[in-house]
Design an enzyme around this catalytic site. Sequence first.
Site, PDB file in Angstrom:
ATOM      1  CD  GLU A   3      -5.620   1.212  -2.935  1.00 18.14           C
ATOM      2  OE1 GLU A   3      -6.817   1.181  -2.602  1.00 18.14           O
ATOM      3  OE2 GLU A   3      -4.682   1.239  -2.121  1.00 18.14           O
ATOM      4  CG  HIS A  41      -1.938   1.090   1.172  1.00 23.89           C
ATOM      5  ND1 HIS A  41      -1.645   2.399   1.540  1.00 23.89           N
ATOM      6  CD2 HIS A  41      -3.224   1.092   0.774  1.00 23.89           C
ATOM      7  CE1 HIS A  41      -2.724   3.142   1.375  1.00 23.89           C
ATOM      8  NE2 HIS A  41      -3.700   2.373   0.907  1.00 23.89           N
TER       9      HIS A  41
HETATM   10  C1  PEP Z   1      -6.812   3.231   0.429  1.00 22.99           C
HETATM   11  O1  PEP Z   1      -6.090   3.944   1.141  1.00 22.99           O
HETATM   12  O2  PEP Z   1      -6.412   2.133   0.002  1.00 22.99           O
HETATM   13  C2  PEP Z   1      -8.134   3.703   0.089  1.00 22.99           C
HETATM   14  C3  PEP Z   1      -8.750   3.142  -0.895  1.00 22.99           C
HETATM   15  O3  PEP Z   1      -8.616   4.709   0.874  1.00 22.99           O
HETATM   16  P1  PEP Z   1      -9.877   5.636   0.593  1.00 22.99           P
HETATM   17  O4  PEP Z   1     -10.973   4.789  -0.008  1.00 22.99           O
HETATM   18  O5  PEP Z   1     -10.240   6.151   1.931  1.00 22.99           O
HETATM   19  O6  PEP Z   1      -9.408   6.693  -0.352  1.00 22.99           O
END
Ligand code: PEP
Length: 280
Positions: free
Chosen positions: A172, A100
């Site tokens: 992400e 992450h």
């Molecule tokens: C994350 O940090 O992996 C994430 C998806 O957070 P958020 O949905 O809060 O942006």
Amino acid sequence: MTSSRNRPLWVGTSWKMNKTLAEAATFVDELLAVPIPSGIQVFVLPPYTALASVRSRVPEDSPILLGAQNAHWAPEGSWTGEISMRMAKDAGATLIEIGHSERREHFGETDRTVARKAAAAVAYGLIPLICVGEPLAVRDEGGAEDFVRVQLQIALSELAPAEISQVLIAYEPIWAIGEHGIPATIDQVAPVMALISDVVTVAAGGPVRAVLYGGSVSTQNAREVLSDPNTHGLFVGRAAWQASGFIELLKLCAPLSGAGAGQSTIYSRTLPWTTTAALL
Ligand code: PEP
């Protein structure tokens, strides 16, 4: 998008550094009180402190998978403060989130450690959920796809093609994550998801288990994100930290999953892998 999917839609949440044991129990009890829609593979990644207690609260025959947010690559030993894949599995994990962006930024995670952890996860019969995504400056320079390609290639470099086909990938973009995140548009997401699909298909010799999108996902944008044909699920933070928010998202996703409503077990905790040789 309607019911053209021939694979489960993965929808899961990481609680990050949130929830006491009591708060974790409340969430799980609320989630267990509603039927999980068919065609959706639900997963929850509690903090380590709550993993075993959540595991004992979720019935053995529940379709809800549990996982951990990180684990070390070594099987055991003098690694103060760390938790091994074996220990994570023992505590109830089926999935292990790896790489992450918060771990890369604050805890020194690199593409190389991601690769080692992915291989260790597979060796212990766990599903790696490998996170990739570019910072804003890289996107602004037009380098998002190259950046993610390199991250992915290194992350998968210690796995055999058959093992790669079992992984989960989460795209992400760093700039879209968290309370200061800017929700990405489908035009920003789709080309990277297509790139990921190409890279993993070549590496695995076929499709991987699923490629998820994460970053400020909510009921506002989930439908749009899932309209992308290379997106097989959602990885959600804040919008799913209350069980009610998670349940709302699951309900929204149900008609997009290809299986309609109802309840079914679509994935077993018994994984298809045999444990491969120890890594270190
Ligand atoms: C994350 O940090 O992996 C994430 C998806 O957070 P958020 O949905 O809060 O942006």
